[in-house]
Write a protein that holds these residues in place. Structure first.
Motif, mmCIF file in Angstrom:
data_model
loop_
_atom_site.group_PDB
_atom_site.id
_atom_site.type_symbol
_atom_site.label_atom_id
_atom_site.label_comp_id
_atom_site.label_asym_id
_atom_site.label_seq_id
_atom_site.Cartn_x
_atom_site.Cartn_y
_atom_site.Cartn_z
ATOM 1 N N LEU A 1 -7.478 0.666 -2.566
ATOM 2 C CA LEU A 1 -7.661 0.565 -4.011
ATOM 3 C C LEU A 1 -9.085 0.825 -4.460
ATOM 4 O O LEU A 1 -9.393 0.744 -5.634
ATOM 5 C CB LEU A 1 -7.200 -0.809 -4.487
ATOM 6 C CG LEU A 1 -5.705 -1.088 -4.264
ATOM 7 C CD1 LEU A 1 -5.380 -2.527 -4.588
ATOM 8 C CD2 LEU A 1 -4.842 -0.135 -5.072
ATOM 9 N N GLN A 2 -9.967 1.163 -3.541
ATOM 10 C CA GLN A 2 -11.354 1.403 -3.923
ATOM 11 C C GLN A 2 -11.596 2.855 -4.189
ATOM 12 O O GLN A 2 -10.999 3.736 -3.765
ATOM 13 C CB GLN A 2 -12.303 0.895 -2.840
ATOM 14 C CG GLN A 2 -12.279 -0.596 -2.774
ATOM 15 C CD GLN A 2 -13.226 -1.147 -1.723
ATOM 16 O OE1 GLN A 2 -13.684 -0.428 -0.831
ATOM 17 N NE2 GLN A 2 -13.514 -2.415 -1.808
ATOM 18 N N GLN B 1 -7.857 -7.806 -6.958
ATOM 19 C CA GLN B 1 -9.157 -8.272 -7.444
ATOM 20 C C GLN B 1 -9.159 -9.791 -7.596
ATOM 21 O O GLN B 1 -10.093 -10.461 -7.171
ATOM 22 C CB GLN B 1 -9.495 -7.609 -8.772
ATOM 23 C CG GLN B 1 -10.845 -8.006 -9.306
ATOM 24 C CD GLN B 1 -11.180 -7.279 -10.608
ATOM 25 O OE1 GLN B 1 -10.464 -6.387 -11.047
ATOM 26 N NE2 GLN B 1 -12.270 -7.675 -11.228
ATOM 27 N N ARG C 1 0.835 -1.209 0.000
ATOM 28 C CA ARG C 1 0.000 0.000 0.000
ATOM 29 C C ARG C 1 0.865 1.253 0.000
ATOM 30 O O ARG C 1 0.600 2.212 -0.734
ATOM 31 C CB ARG C 1 -0.925 -0.006 1.208
ATOM 32 C CG ARG C 1 -1.846 1.183 1.248
ATOM 33 C CD ARG C 1 -2.804 1.103 2.396
ATOM 34 N NE ARG C 1 -3.667 2.257 2.403
ATOM 35 C CZ ARG C 1 -4.775 2.344 3.112
ATOM 36 N NH1 ARG C 1 -5.135 1.342 3.880
ATOM 37 N NH2 ARG C 1 -5.506 3.421 3.076
ATOM 38 N N GLY D 1 -9.117 -11.416 -4.250
ATOM 39 C CA GLY D 1 -10.413 -11.239 -3.601
ATOM 40 C C GLY D 1 -11.441 -12.266 -4.028
ATOM 41 O O GLY D 1 -12.388 -12.560 -3.301
ATOM 42 N N HIS E 1 -8.302 -7.559 3.040
ATOM 43 C CA HIS E 1 -9.533 -6.801 3.266
ATOM 44 C C HIS E 1 -9.329 -5.528 4.087
ATOM 45 O O HIS E 1 -10.016 -4.534 3.856
ATOM 46 C CB HIS E 1 -10.590 -7.680 3.936
ATOM 47 C CG HIS E 1 -11.194 -8.672 2.999
ATOM 48 N ND1 HIS E 1 -12.121 -8.339 2.059
ATOM 49 C CD2 HIS E 1 -10.961 -9.998 2.849
ATOM 50 C CE1 HIS E 1 -12.466 -9.420 1.349
ATOM 51 N NE2 HIS E 1 -11.758 -10.438 1.817
ATOM 52 N N GLN F 1 -3.881 -3.529 -8.578
ATOM 53 C CA GLN F 1 -5.353 -3.555 -8.589
ATOM 54 C C GLN F 1 -5.860 -4.906 -9.094
ATOM 55 O O GLN F 1 -6.752 -5.513 -8.500
ATOM 56 C CB GLN F 1 -5.881 -2.430 -9.485
ATOM 57 C CG GLN F 1 -7.385 -2.377 -9.592
ATOM 58 C CD GLN F 1 -8.014 -1.514 -8.515
ATOM 59 O OE1 GLN F 1 -7.386 -0.579 -8.031
ATOM 60 N NE2 GLN F 1 -9.226 -1.829 -8.152
ATOM 61 N N GLU F 2 -5.271 -5.404 -10.169
ATOM 62 C CA GLU F 2 -5.696 -6.674 -10.758
ATOM 63 C C GLU F 2 -5.394 -7.842 -9.829
ATOM 64 O O GLU F 2 -6.201 -8.755 -9.689
ATOM 65 C CB GLU F 2 -5.010 -6.891 -12.113
ATOM 66 C CG GLU F 2 -5.449 -5.903 -13.179
ATOM 67 C CD GLU F 2 -4.765 -4.544 -13.106
ATOM 68 O OE1 GLU F 2 -3.850 -4.337 -12.262
ATOM 69 O OE2 GLU F 2 -5.153 -3.658 -13.887
ATOM 70 N N LEU G 1 -7.596 -3.597 0.069
ATOM 71 C CA LEU G 1 -8.873 -3.262 -0.577
ATOM 72 C C LEU G 1 -9.298 -1.812 -0.316
ATOM 73 O O LEU G 1 -9.676 -1.111 -1.257
ATOM 74 C CB LEU G 1 -9.972 -4.237 -0.164
ATOM 75 C CG LEU G 1 -9.968 -5.564 -0.905
ATOM 76 C CD1 LEU G 1 -11.003 -6.515 -0.331
ATOM 77 C CD2 LEU G 1 -10.212 -5.373 -2.388
ATOM 78 N N PRO G 2 -9.235 -1.320 0.931
ATOM 79 C CA PRO G 2 -9.627 0.070 1.153
ATOM 80 C C PRO G 2 -8.765 1.075 0.378
ATOM 81 O O PRO G 2 -9.240 2.126 -0.049
ATOM 82 C CB PRO G 2 -9.458 0.267 2.655
ATOM 83 C CG PRO G 2 -9.550 -1.099 3.230
ATOM 84 C CD PRO G 2 -8.958 -2.018 2.191
#
Length: 79
Positions: free
Chosen positions: A78-79, A53, A37, A56, A71, A49-50, A75-76
């Motif tokens: 990249l959203q 995903q 991050r 996930g 999670h 990002q890929e 994830l936070p």
């Protein structure tokens, strides 16, 4: 009987290192995610990002520590 390889600490780290993220050997999943991050925030990480995903979509075969790092840290970001 089918044997499934779990996504463990080392596998998670190796996937991030393959993207060019600098992570020391033996780093915990949380440390690996935080370093990913940080590098993403500072300079961007093509493919992160890929990867996030794709991972996930595989949480059913992921160790809980890896799932939590994914999670709660990545994830936070990249959203």
């Amino acid at each position: 009987m089918m044997i499934v390889d779990l996504i463990d600490d080392d596998d998670f780290r190796d996937r991030l290192v393959a993207l060019g993220i600098r992570i020391p050997e033996g780093a915990s999943p949380e440390t690996s995610a935080r370093l990913a991050r940080l590098q993403h925030d500072e300079e961007g990480v093509p493919g992160l990002q890929e990867l996030v995903q794709a991972l996930g979509e595989r949480t059913d075969i992921m160790l809980p520590s890896v799932r939590a790092a994914l999670h709660e840290v990545l994830l936070p970001a990249l959203q």
